[in-house]
Design an enzyme around this catalytic site. Structure first.
Site, PDB file in Angstrom:
ATOM      1  CG  ASP A 260      86.759  26.343  -0.127  1.00 38.07           C
ATOM      2  OD1 ASP A 260      86.947  27.361   0.552  1.00 38.07           O
ATOM      3  OD2 ASP A 260      86.084  25.366   0.253  1.00 38.07           O
ATOM      4  CB  SER A 261      92.743  26.984   0.277  1.00 40.95           C
ATOM      5  OG  SER A 261      93.793  26.754   1.192  1.00 40.95           O
ATOM      6  CB  CYS A 318      87.257  30.573  10.869  1.00 43.31           C
ATOM      7  SG  CYS A 318      88.922  30.040  10.439  1.00 43.31           S
ATOM      8  N   GLY A 359      85.573  38.478   9.093  1.00 43.43           N
ATOM      9  CA  GLY A 359      85.659  39.682   9.912  1.00 43.43           C
ATOM     10  C   GLY A 359      84.520  40.646   9.703  1.00 43.43           C
ATOM     11  CE1 TYR A 404      78.004  29.513   8.423  1.00 50.47           C
ATOM     12  CE2 TYR A 404      78.488  30.732  10.429  1.00 50.47           C
ATOM     13  CZ  TYR A 404      78.735  30.484   9.088  1.00 50.47           C
ATOM     14  OH  TYR A 404      79.696  31.190   8.424  1.00 50.47           O
ATOM     15  N   GLY A 408      85.837  23.797   8.315  1.00 54.91           N
ATOM     16  CA  GLY A 408      86.926  23.165   9.044  1.00 54.91           C
ATOM     17  C   GLY A 408      86.458  22.349  10.230  1.00 54.91           C
ATOM     18  NE  ARG A 417      87.657  26.547   2.706  1.00 51.60           N
ATOM     19  CZ  ARG A 417      87.960  27.484   3.590  1.00 51.60           C
ATOM     20  NH1 ARG A 417      88.331  27.140   4.803  1.00 51.60           N
ATOM     21  NH2 ARG A 417      87.889  28.759   3.272  1.00 51.60           N
ATOM     22  CD  GLU A 430      92.810  24.770  10.072  1.00 48.96           C
ATOM     23  OE1 GLU A 430      92.824  25.958   9.685  1.00 48.96           O
ATOM     24  OE2 GLU A 430      93.485  23.866   9.552  1.00 48.96           O
TER      25      GLU A 430
END
Length: 500
Positions: A260-261, A318, A359, A404, A408, A417, A430
């Site tokens: 996970d990154s 994000c 996206g 939600y 980040g 992460r 982030e």
């Protein structure tokens, strides 16, 4: 410095051109099955899903309840790694304890609770029965059942105890953990039960089988299950404590791991992949990412990744692109990586599946991602909206929302992460923290998404994803096309549209 000779494009900038729909191209013949792990070209993958949807590695999204529901629908959930190793392993174990048709008991209450408390619990969960255990937990001592048929708010004192109106365990039909699903359903129909508790020899609740799940099982015949008919579940790992975390997750029964990154093009991911291969060979499967170009895909594929996630900064939660100036339009990233994936398969004879992560704001975006060449998609906002997600349901301005937050964000504080130059805290965010419109049941929404994807493929003359990858025709969308699609009209309010 180099500037790519292209415009960074999103999935929203493409439309599919219809192909010939033949007589054999119907919803019943469309196969959305997809591989999740690398395999020799022409051979089946060791792990496949019937529904190419996976849930994001996020604390606001993936939980045992959601993982079980998604596996029932043929997809796969990845339990998040932003928690202690033991806690994450316990979540994986909670999923693996359940076989297809056997449900995690998520509506539980103590016998000492009041009738008012159980009435509120049932109303908020939109259920009509609760399981009574000694401590109110899903695996406590089974005490009984209480439903809306057992008391009436206007007839009975809501200050009275659950124990005073519940049906006690001694009067109920139960089954041992060894019961098969077929045997359980026989008991349900023979004894006219709505709920069959599965209780071990010590009296502890293990799971429940619901009458309404019988129809659900008939509706979803393609559950994601392992050789023992237990639900499949994935788990996220990081590049910091993987030497401790991965063995614990393997022991817990995780079917698939994923690093996970936000940016996977690093030696740290290669080191993590090497640890898995040196320790477990091909017995443990692990994906890597995220990447946005061919170089990064090739690096991770050569390092042994079982699948590669594509996408940086495209998620709705994000802010990596705003904060760091890093990323690429999701369509452009997929086009580049898909071409490299196919070249890698031709050169090596090994197919490495791609996951489109980010996206994807609509079901149509998913269809475009599959047309470009993604094997499966990973969704955060999509799943966060549902009953089964772990985030709280709140009312804002008369409308229901689910909370939600991004991994980040400071709320998640996921330093493993997003580590900015060391330390034990985020130096900048982030991701953001907010709300998404509540959308109801995962089962209903996933069924609708599947129906839309199949309809799109039928219009394009495709009956499976490989054929869709090969034959789909895409066209860029102009600004005038956008304007034509969004001509202003006054829409009629329809409650069923809330959250979609």
């Amino acid at each position: 410095m180099k500037i790519l000779d292209e415009v960074s494009r999103t999935l929203n900038e493409f439309l599919l051109v219809p192909g010939l729909t033949t007589a054999g191209c119907t919803p019943d013949t469309v196969d959305l099955g997809a591989p999740l792990v690398r395999h020799r070209v022409g051979e089946p993958a060791a792990i496949r899903v019937a529904t190419p949807l996976t849930s994001a590695i996020m604390g606001a999204v993936s939980s045992p309840r959601l993982a079980i529901a998604l596996a029932q629908c043929g997809g796969l959930s990845f339990v998040h790694q932003n928690q202690p190793v033991a806690a994450q392993a316990a979540m994986v174990e909670a999923v693996k304890r359940h076989k297809a048709g056997f449900r995690f008991s998520d509506i539980n209450i103590k016998p000492s609770a009041t009738l008012g408390e159980v009435a509120l619990l049932l109303e908020s969960a939109e259920r009509d029965v609760a399981v009574v255990t000694d401590d109110g937990s899903p695996h406590g001592q089974f005490v009984g059942l209480i439903s809306t048929d057992d008391f009436h708010p206007r007839r009975h004192d809501l200050g009275g105890s659950v124990a005073s109106r519940m049906r006690p365990a001694a009067e109920l039909v139960t089954a041992p953990p060894s019961v098969t699903l077929s045997e359980a359903n026989t008991l349900i129909w023979d004894h006219r039960l709505d709920v069959l508790p599965v209780v071990d020899a010590g009296g502890l609740l293990q799971s429940i089988v619901l009458r309404r799940d019988y129809e659900l099982h008939k509706r979803f015949r393609n559950e994601s299950i392992d050789a023992d008919k237990r639900f499949r579940v994935g788990a996220g790992v990081n590049t910091h404590d993987y030497r401790e975390r991965i063995p614990a997750l393997v022991e817990a029964g995780a079917d698939l791991l994923c690093i996970d990154s936000s940016d996977g093009y690093s030696v740290w991911q290669a080191d993590t992949l090497k640890f898995v291969r040196d320790t477990y060979g091909d017995d443990v499967r692990i994906g890597a990412g995220n990447v946005v170009d061919a170089r990064a895909f090739r690096y991770l594929a050569d390092a042994g990744a079982d699948f590669v996630k594509v996408g940086i900064g495209g998620g709705s939660i994000c802010t990596t692109r705003d904060q760091k100036g890093i990323g690429r339009g999701q369509a452009s990233a997929l086009l580049d990586v898909v071409a490299e994936r196919d070249a890698y398969a031709r050169e090596t004879g090994v197919y490495v599946p791609l996951c489109c992560d980010g996206g994807l704001l609509t079901d149509a975006h998913m269809a475009v991602a599959f047309a470009i060449g993604a094997d499966f998609v990973m969704l955060g906002r999509y799943f966060a909206r549902f009953d089964e997600s772990p985030s709280p349901l709140v009312r804002v301005g008369g409308q229901f929302f689910k909370e939600y937050w991004g991994e980040g964000s400071n709320r998640a504080r996921n330093v493993s992460r997003y580590e900015h130059g060391g330390g034990s805290r985020l130096t900048f965010e982030e991701g953001v923290d907010g709300y998404v419109p509540y959308a109801g049941s995962l089962y209903d929404n996933v069924a609708l998404t599947i129906a839309k994807l199949k309809a799109t493929m039928i219009s394009c003359g495709a009956v499976d994803l490989p054929g869709f990858h090969r034959d789909a025709v895409l066209v860029p969308v102009s600004q005038q096309s956008f304007l034509q699609n969004s001509a202003e009209i006054q829409l009629r309010d329809r409650p069923s549209d809330v959250g979609r």
